[in-house]
Design a protein around this motif. Structure first.
Motif, PDB file in Angstrom:
ATOM      1  N   HIS A 207       1.437  -1.138   0.030  1.00  0.00           N
ATOM      2  CA  HIS A 207      -0.303   0.069  -0.372  1.00  0.00           C
ATOM      3  C   HIS A 207       0.660   0.742  -0.555  1.00  0.00           C
ATOM      4  CE1 HIS A 207      -4.018  -1.730   0.614  1.00  0.00           C
ATOM      5  NE2 HIS A 207      -3.328  -2.863   1.314  1.00  0.00           N
ATOM      6  N   GLN A 208      -0.056   2.112  -0.900  1.00  0.00           N
ATOM      7  CA  GLN A 208       1.394   3.531   0.127  1.00  0.00           C
ATOM      8  C   GLN A 208       0.055   4.475   0.846  1.00  0.00           C
ATOM      9  OE1 GLN A 208       3.278   5.474  -2.966  1.00  0.00           O
ATOM     10  NE2 GLN A 208       2.987   7.042   0.105  1.00  0.00           N
ATOM     11  N   TRP A 209       1.189   4.376   1.712  1.00  0.00           N
ATOM     12  CA  TRP A 209       0.380   5.366   2.871  1.00  0.00           C
ATOM     13  C   TRP A 209       0.957   6.457   2.667  1.00  0.00           C
ATOM     14  CZ3 TRP A 209      -2.653   1.683   5.690  1.00  0.00           C
ATOM     15  CH2 TRP A 209      -1.933   0.663   5.134  1.00  0.00           C
ATOM     16  N   PHE A 210      -0.227   7.251   3.535  1.00  0.00           N
ATOM     17  CA  PHE A 210      -0.348   8.411   3.751  1.00  0.00           C
ATOM     18  C   PHE A 210       0.103   8.875   4.870  1.00  0.00           C
ATOM     19  CE2 PHE A 210      -2.357   7.118  -0.423  1.00  0.00           C
ATOM     20  CZ  PHE A 210      -2.118   8.405  -1.220  1.00  0.00           C
TER      21      PHE A 210
ATOM     22  N   THR B 252      -2.921   6.903   6.935  1.00  0.00           N
ATOM     23  CA  THR B 252      -3.419   6.677   6.045  1.00  0.00           C
ATOM     24  C   THR B 252      -3.606   5.768   5.107  1.00  0.00           C
ATOM     25  OG1 THR B 252      -4.672   8.724   5.229  1.00  0.00           O
ATOM     26  CG2 THR B 252      -5.094   8.262   7.239  1.00  0.00           C
ATOM     27  N   ASP B 253      -4.897   5.548   4.451  1.00  0.00           N
ATOM     28  CA  ASP B 253      -4.986   5.134   2.988  1.00  0.00           C
ATOM     29  C   ASP B 253      -5.267   4.633   2.221  1.00  0.00           C
ATOM     30  OD1 ASP B 253      -7.806   4.713   3.488  1.00  0.00           O
ATOM     31  OD2 ASP B 253      -8.068   2.454   3.473  1.00  0.00           O
ATOM     32  N   GLU B 254      -5.310   4.866   1.028  1.00  0.00           N
ATOM     33  CA  GLU B 254      -5.351   5.759  -0.027  1.00  0.00           C
ATOM     34  C   GLU B 254      -7.432   6.684   0.205  1.00  0.00           C
ATOM     35  OE1 GLU B 254      -6.610   1.589  -1.819  1.00  0.00           O
ATOM     36  OE2 GLU B 254      -4.654   2.595  -0.204  1.00  0.00           O
ATOM     37  N   HIS B 255      -7.423   5.777   0.997  1.00  0.00           N
ATOM     38  CA  HIS B 255      -9.235   6.579   0.581  1.00  0.00           C
ATOM     39  C   HIS B 255      -9.609   6.951   2.594  1.00  0.00           C
ATOM     40  CE1 HIS B 255      -9.950   3.762  -1.876  1.00  0.00           C
ATOM     41  NE2 HIS B 255      -9.901   2.817  -1.244  1.00  0.00           N
TER      42      HIS B 255
END
Length: 171
Positions: free
Chosen positions: A5-8, A55-58
């Motif tokens: 995952h790309q984490w933000f 956070t995830d992409e959502h």
């Protein structure tokens, strides 16, 4: 298989506080760590901008890392604790993303030193090394390899002394 995952990452907001409590509560066996975060938020050791979420992409909160003020003897430092990831999403990089963001935020604020009492297989990836080798100790007995420290700036080598935690830690 875990997909990458790309984490933000970002600083917590007031609206995040209940969700952070849920994540911390779910990540540990008891509510002690969640209660600790709440107590630290009300303590003078709290530093705005050093409670980071991933956070995830959502935009769903998945991980959390907290740095609060501690001291090594009289030298100001930071304590990394707790680090929490939503169950089912652990080992996904969400915790590491939050830790790295917190360390970057601390460095950007001009902080120099960070200590952690935690898993000796996990924290060295961020640059932590065994605190006792640096002349840093605690007033309580912990496994020697569990207490680690790092400098955020090579121009500021770690001081020696005893880690003094914020009152809510009860150490």
């Amino acid at each position: 298989m875990q997909t990458h995952h790309q984490w933000f990452t970002r600083v917590e907001t007031g609206a995040d506080i209940p969700t952070i409590r849920d994540i911390v509560r779910a990540a540990f066996d008891t509510s002690a760590e969640a209660d600790l975060v709440d107590a630290l938020r009300a303590d003078p050791s709290w530093i705005g901008g050093l409670s980071l979420v991933s956070t995830d992409e959502h935009g769903n909160l998945i991980g959390h890392a907290l740095l609060t003020r501690c001291h090594i003897d009289d030298t100001p430092a930071l304590c990394l604790a707790p680090v929490s990831v939503r169950p089912g999403r652990q080992k996904s990089g969400a915790g590491s993303a939050a830790v790295r963001a917190a360390l970057t935020a601390a460095k950007d604020m001009g902080e120099h030193y960070v200590t952690v009492l935690g898993h000796p297989a996990y924290y060295p990836r961020f640059g932590f090394t065994r605190a006792s080798a640096q002349g840093i100790g605690l007033t309580v007995d912990v496994p020697d390899e569990a207490l680690m420290a790092m400098t955020l700036d090579a121009a500021h080598p770690l001081p020696t002394g005893t880690v003094r935690y914020a009152a809510p830690f009860g150490i």
